[in-house]
Design a protein around this motif. Structure first.
Motif, mmCIF file in Angstrom:
data_model
loop_
_atom_site.group_PDB
_atom_site.id
_atom_site.type_symbol
_atom_site.label_atom_id
_atom_site.label_comp_id
_atom_site.label_asym_id
_atom_site.label_seq_id
_atom_site.Cartn_x
_atom_site.Cartn_y
_atom_site.Cartn_z
ATOM 1 N N ASN A 214 0.879 -1.302 0.040
ATOM 2 C CA ASN A 214 -0.110 -0.046 0.164
ATOM 3 C C ASN A 214 0.956 1.382 -0.032
ATOM 4 O O ASN A 214 1.310 1.756 0.932
ATOM 5 C CB ASN A 214 -1.019 0.105 1.181
ATOM 6 N N GLN A 215 1.001 1.855 -1.118
ATOM 7 C CA GLN A 215 2.021 3.011 -1.260
ATOM 8 C C GLN A 215 1.344 4.229 -0.870
ATOM 9 O O GLN A 215 1.810 5.094 -0.544
ATOM 10 C CB GLN A 215 2.547 3.181 -2.504
ATOM 11 N N SER A 216 0.141 3.875 -0.516
ATOM 12 C CA SER A 216 -0.834 5.426 -0.287
ATOM 13 C C SER A 216 -0.717 5.253 1.216
ATOM 14 O O SER A 216 -0.389 6.711 1.854
ATOM 15 C CB SER A 216 -2.180 5.302 -0.463
ATOM 16 N N LEU A 217 -0.643 4.389 2.090
ATOM 17 C CA LEU A 217 -0.825 4.719 3.478
ATOM 18 C C LEU A 217 0.722 4.527 4.071
ATOM 19 O O LEU A 217 1.041 4.826 5.225
ATOM 20 C CB LEU A 217 -1.404 3.394 4.115
ATOM 21 N N ASN A 218 1.764 3.995 3.265
ATOM 22 C CA ASN A 218 3.240 4.026 3.843
ATOM 23 C C ASN A 218 4.082 4.520 3.112
ATOM 24 O O ASN A 218 3.942 4.979 1.925
ATOM 25 C CB ASN A 218 3.293 2.361 3.862
ATOM 26 N N ARG A 219 5.279 5.058 3.604
ATOM 27 C CA ARG A 219 6.235 5.700 3.119
ATOM 28 C C ARG A 219 7.400 4.984 2.742
ATOM 29 O O ARG A 219 7.640 3.892 3.485
ATOM 30 C CB ARG A 219 6.837 6.904 3.990
ATOM 31 N N SER A 220 8.384 5.208 1.849
ATOM 32 C CA SER A 220 9.681 4.621 1.621
ATOM 33 C C SER A 220 10.743 5.051 2.368
ATOM 34 O O SER A 220 11.773 5.110 1.859
ATOM 35 C CB SER A 220 9.625 4.448 -0.027
ATOM 36 N N CYS A 221 10.513 5.376 3.609
ATOM 37 C CA CYS A 221 11.527 5.637 4.332
ATOM 38 C C CYS A 221 11.373 5.055 5.658
ATOM 39 O O CYS A 221 10.304 4.798 6.394
ATOM 40 C CB CYS A 221 11.616 7.290 4.694
ATOM 41 N N TRP A 288 6.648 -0.816 -9.443
ATOM 42 C CA TRP A 288 6.057 -0.149 -10.745
ATOM 43 C C TRP A 288 6.219 -0.934 -12.117
ATOM 44 O O TRP A 288 5.528 -0.609 -13.110
ATOM 45 C CB TRP A 288 6.963 1.335 -10.986
ATOM 46 N N ASN A 289 6.893 -2.129 -12.006
ATOM 47 C CA ASN A 289 7.102 -2.762 -13.348
ATOM 48 C C ASN A 289 6.025 -3.718 -13.502
ATOM 49 O O ASN A 289 5.963 -4.618 -12.855
ATOM 50 C CB ASN A 289 8.623 -3.527 -13.195
ATOM 51 N N SER A 299 12.871 -1.389 -16.217
ATOM 52 C CA SER A 299 11.645 -0.425 -16.475
ATOM 53 C C SER A 299 11.892 0.782 -15.560
ATOM 54 O O SER A 299 12.192 0.532 -14.504
ATOM 55 C CB SER A 299 10.358 -1.192 -16.334
ATOM 56 N N CYS A 300 12.113 1.854 -16.313
ATOM 57 C CA CYS A 300 11.980 3.069 -15.578
ATOM 58 C C CYS A 300 11.026 3.396 -14.750
ATOM 59 O O CYS A 300 9.862 2.834 -15.192
ATOM 60 C CB CYS A 300 12.333 4.452 -16.518
ATOM 61 N N ALA A 301 11.074 3.945 -13.635
ATOM 62 C CA ALA A 301 10.125 3.851 -12.600
ATOM 63 C C ALA A 301 8.919 5.112 -13.149
ATOM 64 O O ALA A 301 7.871 4.865 -12.782
ATOM 65 C CB ALA A 301 10.697 4.453 -11.283
ATOM 66 N N ASP A 302 9.057 5.956 -14.046
ATOM 67 C CA ASP A 302 8.269 6.771 -14.593
ATOM 68 C C ASP A 302 7.596 6.224 -15.883
ATOM 69 O O ASP A 302 6.868 6.876 -16.321
ATOM 70 C CB ASP A 302 8.994 8.195 -14.705
#
Length: 820
Positions: A214-221, A288-289, A299-302
């Motif tokens: 869940n990338q909305s509720l959690n941070r990548s830090c 993201w891939n 695959s580039c993340a964007d």
């Protein structure tokens, strides 16, 4: 390798027969780490008992056990399945090398030939603990360092307690296990833009399982406090890169950790569309891939491109996501933190500087580190030789030792190995210095190889070893070895030994004690067989040797030489083999050694310049009975004669491990005071410092054993020559043996010293610590193994104590009380 067609058993007294083939190999090649049989059954062979010398047993490999040759220790290749031939539970073998005859590592590796497994007692050098470099399996030497005391000039990590160089801050690599040295560093433009969302003062970029779900509720830090805490929070163990271990027992570093630690993959294999890990985390981390790039592409993340490679300047993504999970360098030979292997603290320098209270640590520059790494990468290029690289290209040239040849020193030279010792007893008229010429002869007349060296008059004669190499290709004929001894350029005596018919052997060893006949020299022939004014010398068996006049050669001096390279004041044995007079240097005796004009010897000694390497060397020879008058002495005092022997061991602080400079054995019933001269010359007879550390061993007989006690007599870190006095009736500084539960707590030894828990001196397995010197705020520990103190001449379980290391007859036996 041989073949045998009529063998019923795979093992015979002399060889092993390979399975499913007719090949057979020598038993010494079974379980040596080299696969000789087609199917590899000569290695990890449970049916063959390991009895060969110089074999290392891989530490954690069982069912069956695995062995490799000592030659494979620390060679940069994991030959043991567990990698313990590179990094073991005790040491990283690449830092444990036999370089000199007096080196501790040499003594250890030579133990097998004396029936002693000395390898099991090897311990890591004390000052390599807590230095942020893993020198033991799974980094055991970098754990529990909170109480470690760093050497002066180093920074101590707050949480891990490790010692690092200050120049390592903000270089993109963790040096402290928790990455403290990379906190709050300037932002690096090469990073993926997404990583810059974390606050680098308090947070660390980390992709977790929760974030992927869940990338909305959690941070990548995550908090920096979670980094290096021993708990893996980030996928791939990026937060524990210096703490977690891979199956090879080394730190994760820039690799990707997966399958619960059963596998680590190269950074290049991350996010390439190919699932290398069973748990598939090497691809799921790139959330993201969605599969729109082909397998093998990133695959580039964007989602604005597919790249065939990451971490390169030629394949870039606009959001710089191609920099995700990239090391500091993408060089083919780059290894995580490989440049951080610094030289250890110089114990000798530290000892002297502590006395002056201004210790400074010499740190090599980063450029020299890169150069050292470049050499490491090419370490095996020249086999047993060394290489030089052309500055303007990548081309390498190999310089081979005598025993190897080839463009990469890949071939063994066929040779005759010679070990000699001159017996000068009963011949006090011999000169102090003998020039020795050793030649390999073909048909008694053609010199195919030769060596020159000197033999010095000593109280106990030393051995000389050299090699004579056969020519390539090897001509047919009869080979022999001749040894000629000279006083200056005058022949004294000669010896000759046949090599043929054993010249078919790859290596033939000749070991001889050379004795001089009881007659005056020179011993000339009664009839001169030599032509052209040659001089005829003979020996006991009436064989003769012609020493030809200048300009002639041959067995009978019958051939004239075309051009002689030797100086006219030398003895020209052939056009290019010259015996030099004293003070003139090889090979052709034109250059004079003027070293002795500088008064390098002590009073009442004669300086003799060397004609042989080391260049401009010299020898100091005593010419009176008072040569030791200005040398320091050690005086041992006691009121009553001793019943048991005492052994004094004097140590010199050199290299990683101290050198035993001198041993003095005090025999039972000695009358005191006993005064002995302290040796102040090294093995090359160069006057140096006094030994810095003095130890005393005492021996007490019990009913069935001998109890040995160690005392610290003195620590002398002064360049001033001084005498030492030891009163054995006074209370000596006993070195306490650590209890069993504390012997492996090496990182706590500094604490033991600060609190004097075990007095001012204590010993453990492989270490000797002295506390409060030169003042109560200083202490030090040495990597020390008791060696050279025992011998094997006593019977009935008696303890044999070895004294002077140059005199085998200097020993004493301590008997248990039940023996006599």
């Amino acid at each position: 390798m041989e073949t045998e067609n009529n063998m019923d058993s795979s093992v015979s007294p002399s060889f092993y027969r390979c399975k499913n083939t007719s090949d057979r190999v020598s038993l010494r090649r079974v379980n040596d780490g080299y696969i000789d049989c087609l199917y590899g059954d000569d290695e990890r062979n449970p049916d063959y008992p390991m009895t060969q010398l110089f074999r290392y047993q891989c530490q954690t490999v069982t069912s069956p056990s695995q062995y490799v040759s000592y030659a494979k220790l620390g060679d940069g290749v994991n030959d043991c399945a567990d990698g313990s031939d590179e990094v073991s539970n005790e040491i990283r073998w690449s830092i444990f090398k036999c370089d000199t005859n007096d080196n501790y590592a040499c003594w250890v590796l030579q133990g097998d030939q004396f029936g002693e497994n000395r390898l099991k007692d090897v311990r890591l050098h004390f000052h390599r603990y807590c230095d942020s470099n893993r020198d033991m399996m799974d980094g055991q030497d970098e754990k529990n360092c909170s109480d470690w005391m760093c050497d002066t000039g180093l920074y101590k990590c707050n949480r891990s307690g490790q010692c690092i160089e200050r120049k390592s801050f903000c270089d993109g690599e963790f040096d402290c296990d928790d990455g403290e040295d990379e906190v709050n560093c300037p932002q690096i433009l090469q990073k993926w833009k997404f990583e810059l969302n974390c606050n680098n003062r308090t947070e660390y970029f980390c992709i977790t399982d929760e974030y992927i779900k869940n990338q909305s509720l959690n941070r990548s830090c995550i908090s920096w406090h979670q980094v290096g805490d021993g708990h893996i929070d980030c996928i791939g163990a990026r937060d524990e890169r210096n703490v977690a271990s891979c199956p090879d027992h080394r730190m994760v570093g820039d690799r990707f950790w997966c399958d619960n630690g059963r596998k680590c993959i190269n950074y290049i294999a991350v996010c390439n569309g190919i699932k290398d890990c069973v748990d598939e985390t090497d691809e799921s981390i790139c959330y993201w891939n969605t599969g729109y790039c082909r397998a093998g592409q990133f695959s580039c993340a964007d989602r604005n491109g597919c790249k065939s490679a990451r971490c390169t300047t030629g394949m870039t993504c606009s959001d710089k996501s191609h920099r995700f999970w990239c090391p500091n360098s993408t060089s083919e030979n780059y290894v995580y933190r490989s440049s951080k292997h610094r030289s250890i603290f110089d114990i000798k320098k530290g000892c002297y500087n502590q006395l002056e209270s201004h210790t400074k640590l010499s740190i090599s520059s980063s450029s020299s580190n890169h150069q050292a790494k470049a050499l490491d990468d090419r370490y095996f290029y020249c086999n047993r030789g060394f290489h030089l690289q052309v500055v303007t290209s990548s081309e390498f040239f190999c310089f081979c030792p005598l025993t190897f040849y080839g463009d990469r020193c890949q071939f063994n030279s066929r040779r005759v190995a010679i070990r000699l010792r001159f017996d000068r007893r009963q011949r006090s008229d011999l000169p102090l210095i003998l020039n020795v010429l050793v030649m390999l002869l073909l048909n008694e007349s053609i010199v195919v190889d030769h060596r020159l060296f000197v033999d010095e008059a000593k109280e106990y004669s030393s051995k000389s070893m050299t090699y004579l190499i056969y020519p390539r290709p090897k001509p047919l004929g009869t080979y022999s070895v001749r040894i000629e001894s000279y006083h200056s350029t005058e022949l004294i005596h000669f010896w000759e030994y046949p090599v043929s018919p054993l010249d078919f052997l790859p290596v033939l060893r000749i070991v001889k004690v050379l004795r001089f006949p009881a007659r005056s020299f020179p011993w000339l022939c009664s009839h001169n067989y030599c032509e052209n004014n040659g001089t005829c010398h003979q020996r006991e068996d009436n064989k003769f040797l012609c020493i030809c006049a200048y300009g002639w050669k041959g067995k009978l001096c019958e051939m004239k030489t075309e051009y002689i390279h030797c100086a006219s004041h030398s003895l020209a044995r052939t056009e290019t083999i010259c015996v030099c007079p004293p003070g003139y240097l090889e090979p052709y005796c034109y250059v004079q050694n003027l070293k002795c004009q500088q008064n390098n010897c002590e009073l009442n000694e004669t300086c003799i310049p060397r004609s042989h390497p080391p260049i401009y060397g010299h020898i100091c020879i005593c010419n009176t009975s008072n040569c030791n008058i200005n040398r320091p002495v050690i005086s041992v005092q006691r009121q009553e004669p001793n019943q048991s022997p005492f052994l004094l061991q004097l140590l010199q602080l050199t290299g990683d491990y101290p050198t035993i400079r001198q041993q003095i054995l005090v025999q039972p019933l000695t009358t005191f005071p006993l005064i002995k001269t302290i040796k102040t010359r090294d093995w090359g007879y160069v006057i140096g410092e006094q030994p810095e550390i003095g130890l005393l061993f005492t021996f007490e007989s019990n009913a069935y054993s001998i109890e040995t006690t160690l005392y610290l007599l003195f620590i002398n870190c002064s360049s001033t020559m001084r005498n030492f006095s030891v009163n054995l009736d006074q209370q000596l500084n006993k070195c306490h043996v650590l209890p069993e539960n504390q012997r492996h707590a090496v990182t706590l030894f500094g604490n033991f010293c600060q609190s004097f828990t075990y007095g001012t001196c204590f010993i453990s397995d492989g270490y000797l610590c002295y506390c409060g010197y030169p003042n109560k705020n200083h202490s030090n520990c040495l990597s020390y193994q008791r060696r050279y103190t025992v011998c094997s001449y006593c019977q009935n379980q008696g303890h044999c104590v070895q004294g002077d290391l140059t005199n085998r007859t200097d020993f004493a036996c301590v008997c248990p009380k039940i023996s006599h």
